[in-house]
Design an enzyme around this catalytic site. Structure first.
Site, short mmCIF file in Angstrom:
data_model
loop_
_atom_site.label_atom_id
_atom_site.label_comp_id
_atom_site.label_asym_id
_atom_site.label_seq_id
_atom_site.Cartn_x
_atom_site.Cartn_y
_atom_site.Cartn_z
N ASP A 5 -17.05 2.90 13.97
CA ASP A 5 -15.84 3.02 13.17
C ASP A 5 -15.19 1.65 12.96
OD1 ASP A 5 -13.54 3.74 11.87
OD2 ASP A 5 -12.93 5.28 13.31
N ASP A 10 -11.02 -1.79 5.39
CA ASP A 10 -10.08 -2.89 5.08
C ASP A 10 -10.78 -4.24 5.34
OD1 ASP A 10 -8.22 -0.89 4.77
OD2 ASP A 10 -6.95 -1.48 6.46
N GLU A 69 0.84 -1.22 0.00
CA GLU A 69 0.00 0.00 0.00
C GLU A 69 0.87 1.27 0.00
OE1 GLU A 69 -1.56 1.51 3.61
OE2 GLU A 69 -0.73 -0.10 4.83
N VAL A 120 -5.05 -0.19 2.63
CA VAL A 120 -5.10 -1.64 2.42
C VAL A 120 -6.32 -1.99 1.55
CG1 VAL A 120 -5.40 -3.86 3.59
CG2 VAL A 120 -3.89 -2.12 4.59
N LYS A 144 -5.71 10.39 1.49
CA LYS A 144 -5.85 8.96 1.80
C LYS A 144 -7.01 8.43 0.97
CE LYS A 144 -7.48 6.27 5.85
NZ LYS A 144 -7.64 6.33 7.31
N LYS A 166 -2.98 -2.87 14.79
CA LYS A 166 -2.50 -2.05 15.91
C LYS A 166 -3.38 -2.16 17.14
CE LYS A 166 0.72 1.03 14.44
NZ LYS A 166 0.36 1.47 13.09
N SER A 199 -12.89 -0.27 10.02
CA SER A 199 -12.14 0.00 8.80
C SER A 199 -12.71 -0.75 7.60
CB SER A 199 -10.67 -0.41 8.98
OG SER A 199 -10.00 -0.28 7.75
#
Ligand code: PSU
Ligand code: MN
Length: 320
Positions: free
Chosen positions: A140, A144, A27, A108, A88, A161, A142
């Protein structure tokens, strides 16, 4: 017009794909927004070298001038590392990013869409997005994760993370039928921490068994991604307790500062880094590189597996 018409595939990557040589997609959002200059350029180039050292070809994904780039020159990497106003670009942003004609740093989610369209079977990111803490309130999650439910690609990472809720992230992946396999480890890693405290759903130590599992997953008709985790090296890892304290502070800070949505990840990462005296961005860089090395090895093993599977298929139709 199909997505294929939007791709500019670097000649080295195109040759590798045509010859069945392993390719690992990467990415660009982590270059533009994940690390500061010049650490981001150093990391991006070192990551590509790590993929090469394993015998695979790196293909960093980005958007520019209405095209999806599959494989970036060093000059372009420098540009994505220094460009202050490069947005982004996640999956939902791709259409606009392409239509606007400007540069875009792919997350990603958007990178795996592009990589799969280019025929690339492996993608590597040190830390995938996930379900954020407090997601029951903020919603929230992602994209991804949503993309992993839709794109058949192997995603090699060091987990996600600990700024996220990793328990909920694992639950979400299970709900979406996305296999999560830890390579040579029992635990789901937390990026620069070796363990998230959550055991991994599956452990595989042999790259050929792993390639076989991916092969069968596809054969069963599943079009989800397969998430493969590899922990950071002992010497690169940050102590879980140190990380936990810094993350909790940073999350409170984000809430107090009214940071929301797509800006949360970068904000919190930066705060954690300041709080740990630069410890986490150094670890971030190291884990990016070590993950890429493993991704390269696994992509090479998968290419070997597919080659022998197709030889077997020709000779002995009943075996594979
Ligand atoms: N995790 C990291 N570093 C990053 C990101 C995630 O350790 O830079 C970036 C990746 O580009 C990932 C994106 O795809 O954040 C996810 O953002 P969001 O949570 O807004 O979907
Ligand atoms: Mn988000």
């Amino acid at each position: 017009m199909t997505i294929g018409d939007l791709l500019d595939v670097d000649p080295e990557v195109a040759d590798a794909l045509a010859a069945g040589v392993a390719v690992v997609a990467l990415e660009s959002n982590v270059i533009t927004h994940g690390l500061e200059y010049p650490r981001n350029v150093e990391a991006a180039l070192a990551v590509q070298n790590a993929v090469r050292a394993a015998g695979a070809v790196p293909a960093t994904v980005a958007v520019d001038a209405g095209r999806i780039l599959i494989g970036l020159t060093d000059n372009r990497i420098e540009r994505f590392a220094t460009g202050r106003r490069i947005p982004k670009v996640s999956s939902r942003d791709l259409g606009y990013a392409l239509a606007s004609g400007g540069p875009g740093a792919t997350t990603v989610a958007s990178s795996v869409i592009a990589a799969h369209a280019a025929g690339i079977g492996h993608f590597c990111s040190a830390g995938i997005g996930g379900v954020h803490r407090g997601a029951a309130r903020t919603m929230d999650i992602s994209s991804d994760l949503i993309q992993f439910a839709r794109t058949p690609i192997v995603v090699v990472c060091a987990g996600a993370k600990n700024i996220l809720d990793l328990g909920l992230t694992l639950e979400y992946l299970e709900t979406q039928s996305v296999p999560v396999i830890s390579y040579r480890s029992d635990d789901f890693p937390a990026f620069y921490c070796r363990s998230s405290g959550f055991p991994s759903p599956l452990r595989i130590d042999d790259p050929m068994v792993l390639a076989g599992a991916v092969h069968r997953h596809r054969q069963l008709g599943s079009s989800t991604a397969v998430v493969v985790t590899t922990p950071p090296r002992e010497e690169d890892a940050v102590d879980s307790e140190v990380a936990r304290v810094a993350v909790e502070e940073a999350l409170l800070d984000a809430e107090r500062s009214g940071v929301r949505g797509k800006d949360v990840t970068a904000f919190v990462m930066r705060r954690v880094d300041t709080a740990t005296g630069g410890r986490t961005s150094a670890a971030n860089q190291a884990v990016l590189i070590s993950t890429a090395e493993v991704a390269g090895e696994l992509a090479v093993a998968a290419a070997d597996f597919e080659r022998s599977a197709s030889t077997l298929r020709k000779g002995e139709p009943h075996h594979v």
